[in-house]
Design a protein around this motif. Structure first.
Motif, PDB file in Angstrom:
ATOM      1  N   PHE A 119      36.324  10.325  45.203  1.00  0.00           N
ATOM      2  CA  PHE A 119      36.571   8.967  45.349  1.00  0.00           C
ATOM      3  C   PHE A 119      35.488   7.769  45.045  1.00  0.00           C
ATOM      4  N   ILE A 120      34.671   8.351  45.781  1.00  0.00           N
ATOM      5  CA  ILE A 120      33.405   6.938  45.775  1.00  0.00           C
ATOM      6  C   ILE A 120      32.527   7.246  44.299  1.00  0.00           C
ATOM      7  N   TRP A 121      32.576   8.951  43.953  1.00  0.00           N
ATOM      8  CA  TRP A 121      32.447   8.716  42.751  1.00  0.00           C
ATOM      9  C   TRP A 121      33.173   8.056  41.262  1.00  0.00           C
ATOM     10  N   PHE A 122      34.170   8.095  41.542  1.00  0.00           N
ATOM     11  CA  PHE A 122      35.577   7.849  40.616  1.00  0.00           C
ATOM     12  C   PHE A 122      34.857   5.939  40.858  1.00  0.00           C
ATOM     13  N   GLY A 123      34.996   5.446  42.071  1.00  0.00           N
ATOM     14  CA  GLY A 123      35.128   3.772  42.369  1.00  0.00           C
ATOM     15  C   GLY A 123      33.422   3.813  41.537  1.00  0.00           C
ATOM     16  N   ALA A 124      32.316   4.148  42.056  1.00  0.00           N
ATOM     17  CA  ALA A 124      31.304   3.887  41.602  1.00  0.00           C
ATOM     18  C   ALA A 124      30.938   3.602  39.698  1.00  0.00           C
ATOM     19  N   THR A 125      31.743   4.685  39.430  1.00  0.00           N
ATOM     20  CA  THR A 125      31.651   4.350  37.371  1.00  0.00           C
ATOM     21  C   THR A 125      33.005   3.707  37.158  1.00  0.00           C
ATOM     22  N   LEU A 126      33.905   2.939  37.823  1.00  0.00           N
ATOM     23  CA  LEU A 126      35.115   2.458  37.446  1.00  0.00           C
ATOM     24  C   LEU A 126      34.801   1.895  36.084  1.00  0.00           C
ATOM     25  N   VAL A 127      33.468   0.788  36.585  1.00  0.00           N
ATOM     26  CA  VAL A 127      33.944  -0.380  35.397  1.00  0.00           C
ATOM     27  C   VAL A 127      33.410   0.361  34.500  1.00  0.00           C
ATOM     28  N   LEU A 128      32.612   1.083  33.968  1.00  0.00           N
ATOM     29  CA  LEU A 128      31.718   1.688  32.452  1.00  0.00           C
ATOM     30  C   LEU A 128      33.634   2.669  32.004  1.00  0.00           C
ATOM     31  N   PHE A 129      34.269   3.233  32.782  1.00  0.00           N
ATOM     32  CA  PHE A 129      35.745   3.988  32.282  1.00  0.00           C
ATOM     33  C   PHE A 129      36.405   3.239  32.173  1.00  0.00           C
ATOM     34  N   THR A 130      36.668   1.784  32.688  1.00  0.00           N
ATOM     35  CA  THR A 130      37.759   0.596  32.101  1.00  0.00           C
ATOM     36  C   THR A 130      37.036   0.581  30.778  1.00  0.00           C
ATOM     37  N   PHE A 131      35.581   0.431  30.820  1.00  0.00           N
ATOM     38  CA  PHE A 131      35.088  -0.599  29.084  1.00  0.00           C
ATOM     39  C   PHE A 131      35.245   0.358  28.205  1.00  0.00           C
ATOM     40  N   ASN A 132      35.314   1.877  28.568  1.00  0.00           N
ATOM     41  CA  ASN A 132      35.008   3.029  27.362  1.00  0.00           C
ATOM     42  C   ASN A 132      36.740   2.636  27.242  1.00  0.00           C
ATOM     43  N   THR A 133      37.917   2.555  27.397  1.00  0.00           N
ATOM     44  CA  THR A 133      39.173   2.635  27.212  1.00  0.00           C
ATOM     45  C   THR A 133      39.298   0.589  26.697  1.00  0.00           C
ATOM     46  N   LEU A 134      38.868   0.357  26.942  1.00  0.00           N
ATOM     47  CA  LEU A 134      38.820  -0.914  25.855  1.00  0.00           C
ATOM     48  C   LEU A 134      38.359  -0.625  25.008  1.00  0.00           C
ATOM     49  N   LEU A 176      36.652  18.152  39.983  1.00  0.00           N
ATOM     50  CA  LEU A 176      37.166  17.220  40.582  1.00  0.00           C
ATOM     51  C   LEU A 176      36.979  15.772  40.267  1.00  0.00           C
ATOM     52  N   VAL A 177      35.178  15.859  40.489  1.00  0.00           N
ATOM     53  CA  VAL A 177      34.057  15.029  39.960  1.00  0.00           C
ATOM     54  C   VAL A 177      33.664  14.695  38.840  1.00  0.00           C
ATOM     55  N   SER A 178      34.106  15.794  37.691  1.00  0.00           N
ATOM     56  CA  SER A 178      33.743  16.049  36.720  1.00  0.00           C
ATOM     57  C   SER A 178      35.220  15.176  36.073  1.00  0.00           C
ATOM     58  N   LEU A 179      36.197  14.776  36.971  1.00  0.00           N
ATOM     59  CA  LEU A 179      37.716  14.398  36.394  1.00  0.00           C
ATOM     60  C   LEU A 179      37.149  13.194  36.252  1.00  0.00           C
ATOM     61  N   ALA A 180      36.003  12.343  37.450  1.00  0.00           N
ATOM     62  CA  ALA A 180      36.427  11.045  37.458  1.00  0.00           C
ATOM     63  C   ALA A 180      35.344  10.663  36.729  1.00  0.00           C
ATOM     64  N   VAL A 181      34.249  11.327  36.204  1.00  0.00           N
ATOM     65  CA  VAL A 181      33.532  10.558  36.248  1.00  0.00           C
ATOM     66  C   VAL A 181      33.246  10.733  34.494  1.00  0.00           C
ATOM     67  N   TYR A 182      33.311  11.563  33.826  1.00  0.00           N
ATOM     68  CA  TYR A 182      32.933  12.065  32.542  1.00  0.00           C
ATOM     69  C   TYR A 182      33.250  10.564  31.214  1.00  0.00           C
ATOM     70  N   GLN A 183      34.563  10.292  31.284  1.00  0.00           N
ATOM     71  CA  GLN A 183      35.107   9.473  30.150  1.00  0.00           C
ATOM     72  C   GLN A 183      34.064   8.219  30.492  1.00  0.00           C
ATOM     73  N   SER A 184      33.728   7.947  31.948  1.00  0.00           N
ATOM     74  CA  SER A 184      32.236   6.487  32.443  1.00  0.00           C
ATOM     75  C   SER A 184      31.382   7.227  31.073  1.00  0.00           C
ATOM     76  N   LEU A 185      31.250   8.041  31.290  1.00  0.00           N
ATOM     77  CA  LEU A 185      30.097   8.671  30.497  1.00  0.00           C
ATOM     78  C   LEU A 185      30.006   8.724  28.701  1.00  0.00           C
ATOM     79  N   SER A 186      31.371   8.605  29.027  1.00  0.00           N
ATOM     80  CA  SER A 186      31.959   8.702  26.824  1.00  0.00           C
ATOM     81  C   SER A 186      31.347   6.700  26.970  1.00  0.00           C
ATOM     82  N   CYS A 187      31.607   6.314  27.544  1.00  0.00           N
ATOM     83  CA  CYS A 187      31.738   4.432  27.354  1.00  0.00           C
ATOM     84  C   CYS A 187      30.123   4.013  26.504  1.00  0.00           C
TER      85      CYS A 187
END
Length: 415
Positions: A119-134, A176-187
């Motif tokens: 969840f630390i990894w997920f929280g750290a990359t959440l902004v990128l995750f959100t803007f990718n989907t936007l 689990l970490v990969s599920l948390a961060v890969y969409q953020s990298l796609s941003c």
């Protein structure tokens, strides 16, 4: 952009995504097993809920209004600026909360405090995750199908690469970490594709939000939040029930079956979101909407039926190739799951009208009611065996289709 052309272009991204998902399925089957699948499902549901709240749940509205205001760049920019500001503030707020309460979230969703770092990894990359989907929502609304396809292909390749490396190196924790961060990298890829477009500047996405636009987007926030809460929560409850009743191995079989359904139906479901949502947002008259719906049943529904029949006929082969021998008990789940999947597509073709026309009250009611009904039916039908969960899936979507048909008649679309 026609339905057939959109489907063909989208098929490229879907084909690659399906290949990557099949590869990921095999990797996960080997390195995390059926019990690991159940944990991945729990975490994925957590990600769905948190990201929807963090983004302000405005992406469907962004797609709709970007398509609706196709002749007014000023209106489009007002929508993007409002949505971007909401997404930025929301994702920063939730990032802090996730990192503060990471251990509690790990216990709640994964029953193990040692997964707090995920969840630390997920929280750290959440902004990128959100803007990718936007940004994907903007590309969809602009009908930039080519760029949308490339962005999705990039996301698929990132998911395969990151999942393979992390799962093989660190097992379930790495998956689990990969599920948390890969969409953020796609941003980064999505941003580059948008940046190369003449109509896009990042400054259009941040600034003072417009009050009227925010109110309009709030209808879609209500719809998205209902989906983001009801569907994952119902799945978490179902998974917990199956795990406690039949064991977590069995819960893993159900999760594997559900993920497999999502993978093979991807061509149909993504075509609905890429083509139908913007198209139905543009149409004005009930006759035009009815014509578009009937076209969908002529093209999309037979594909869903054909895919379901092939999946059922090849179920033993699929389990051996995509999973391992540990997953053989899931073969008994294929029959009713395929029936439910076909009924799901039949009802979704109608259900997209609710989102496109902003019928948010009916949409929210249907999400809450049918998620609750699904859980209740699982409790009823799975008293004796795991197959009851797939029977509940089929019955739920049969009733959902009937409900949607009645709604279309009430709205004057079907006379």
């Amino acid at each position: 952009m026609t339905l057939i052309r959109t489907s063909l272009l989208n098929a490229i991204a879907v084909f690659i995504k399906m290949l990557t998902l099949l590869g990921i399925n095999k990797i996960l089957a080997v390195y995390v097993g059926p019990g690991g699948y159940a944990a991945l499902g729990q975490f994925q549901n957590a990600v769905q809920m948190i990201t929807t709240f963090a983004s302000g749940a405005v992406n469907t509205g962004v797609t709709k209004y970007t398509a609706e205001f196709k002749d007014s760049l000023a209106e489009q920019h007002r929508v993007w600026r409002t949505a971007g500001t909401i997404a930025l503030s929301g994702s920063l707020f939730f990032s802090i909360l996730i990192m503060i309460f990471s251990d509690k979230l790990a216990i709640w969703f994964l029953k193990d405090v040692s997964f707090g770092g995920v969840f630390i990894w997920f929280g750290a990359t959440l902004v990128l995750f959100t803007f990718n989907t936007l940004m994907l929502a903007i590309l969809n609304g602009k009908k930039e199908v080519g760029r949308y396809v490339v962005a999705n292909i990039a996301g698929s390749l990132f998911s395969l690469l990151v999942t393979a490396l992390m799962s093989m190196s660190y097992g379930l924790y790495g998956a689990l970490v990969s599920l948390a961060v890969y969409q953020s990298l796609s941003c980064f890829v999505t941003f580059f594709l948008c940046f190369k477009s003449p109509w896009f500047k990042f400054s259009y996405m941040v600034g003072r939000p417009d009050k009227k636009t925010a109110i309009n987007l709030s209808k879609f926030t209500a719809m998205a939040l209902s989906s983001a809460l009801c569907v994952p929560i119902s799945h978490i409850l179902v998974r917990n029930h199956l795990g406690e009743t039949f064991g977590w191995q069995s819960a893993g079989y159900w999760e594997a079956m559900w993920r497999l359904s999502s993978a093979y139906l991807m061509l149909v479901t993504t075509t609905l979101s890429v083509y139908y949502l913007p198209k139905l947002s543009e149409l004005k008259s009930a006759s035009e909407i009815k014509s578009e719906i009937l076209q969908g049943y002529k093209i999309i529904f037979p594909v869903a039926v054909g895919c379901g029949l092939v999946m059922y006929a090849l179920r033993d082969f699929i389990i051996h190739v995509l999973f391992t021998s540990d997953f053989l008990p899931m073969r008994d789940l294929f029959g009713w799951q395929m029936v439910g999947d076909v009924l799901k597509i039949a009802s979704w073709i109608l259900g997209y009208v609710l989102a496109a026309r902003a019928y948010w009250k009916i949409f929210v009611f249907s999400e809450v009611f049918f998620a609750f009904l699904f859980y209740v039916l699982v409790l009823m039908f799975s008293s004796f065996n795991l197959e009851g969960a797939t029977i509940a899936h089929a019955v739920t979507y049969a009733l959902h289709f009937c409900f949607m048909f009645v709604v279309m008649k009430k709205k004057g679309i079907f006379v």
